[in-house]
Design an enzyme around this catalytic site. Sequence first.
Site, short mmCIF file in Angstrom:
data_model
loop_
_atom_site.label_atom_id
_atom_site.label_comp_id
_atom_site.label_asym_id
_atom_site.label_seq_id
_atom_site.Cartn_x
_atom_site.Cartn_y
_atom_site.Cartn_z
N GLY A 148 0.23 -1.31 0.07
CA GLY A 148 0.08 -0.42 -0.35
C GLY A 148 0.96 1.15 0.12
N ARG B 161 0.77 5.41 -2.39
CA ARG B 161 -0.08 7.50 -2.19
C ARG B 161 -0.05 7.25 -0.90
NH1 ARG B 161 -5.35 7.40 -1.73
NH2 ARG B 161 -6.26 5.63 -1.55
N SER C 296 -4.70 2.97 13.64
CA SER C 296 -5.87 3.93 13.82
C SER C 296 -5.68 4.06 15.22
CB SER C 296 -6.14 4.49 12.61
OG SER C 296 -7.29 5.14 12.73
N TYR D 106 -14.36 0.48 11.38
CA TYR D 106 -12.92 0.74 10.70
C TYR D 106 -12.64 -0.06 11.94
CZ TYR D 106 -9.44 3.62 9.53
OH TYR D 106 -7.65 3.52 8.91
N LYS E 211 -9.18 -1.71 13.02
CA LYS E 211 -7.89 -1.25 13.38
C LYS E 211 -7.60 -1.72 14.84
CE LYS E 211 -6.74 0.54 9.97
NZ LYS E 211 -5.36 0.46 9.08
#
Length: 269
Positions: free
Chosen positions: A22, A25, A155, A178, A182
Amino acid sequence: MIQNRSIQQLFDLTGKTFLVAGGARNLGRDMATALAEAGADGVVTSRSESSAQTTAREISEATGRTISGSALDALSEEEVERIFSFVVGRLGRLDILVNCVGGGGLEGETLFEKRSLSAWESLHRANLSSTFLLCKHAVPLMKKQGSGSIVNIASIAGIVGRDRRVYPPEMSPQSIDYASAKSAVIGMTRDLAAHLGPDGIRVNAISPGGFERGQPEAFVTAYAEKTPLRRMGRDGVDLKGAVLFLSSEASAYVTGHNLVVDGGFTICQ
């Protein structure tokens, strides 16, 4: 006898190799760039072959390091096996794995009461199952070497609940799945570190806060007000030092740690 090493030597990655899954970017690109700037050669991946190769070429031109790009579907075990063969074929070994795949892509309704099971499972697969597969296939290579550093990108969503009032009407709030995924990455990191410590392999996580990328002004302002440093994160700056620290000998006695890079956001919630 203990050999003293300078701070420059501790952060120097000359002769080391990396895979940033990943890494084409945003935060992934920043981390791959940081490792290359410190002297490492490596591979970056993306779902898009052209995106991965473009980023690899740009990092290589900027740093003078050998950087390759490759497409990767991190939810395909066959593809994950292939990428490690690619890394070893290009670089000979793997010293650093950074897992930056996943993200909070919102499929369907984000309101918890209306969230579909398929969306819940899909987001967990993207963020957690991909990390599992990449770690699983990196470990045999690192065990054979007797060393290695794995950095999983989690995160702050896995640490604190989110005040939905920061989101203006035009923005969809973060989904609860999410946060769940995480949080699981952080737990996996800790126990994997305990498992792999005797093999000389360190496993740590980084939990970034929000980074400013053209969000509505109302959101950026509200988020900054909840952050002691009064701003969101900056691409190209704020995550590079963290990944270099956890990937280098500067953190040789650090494992099972979750390094929070959030401007203090999580200490005030």
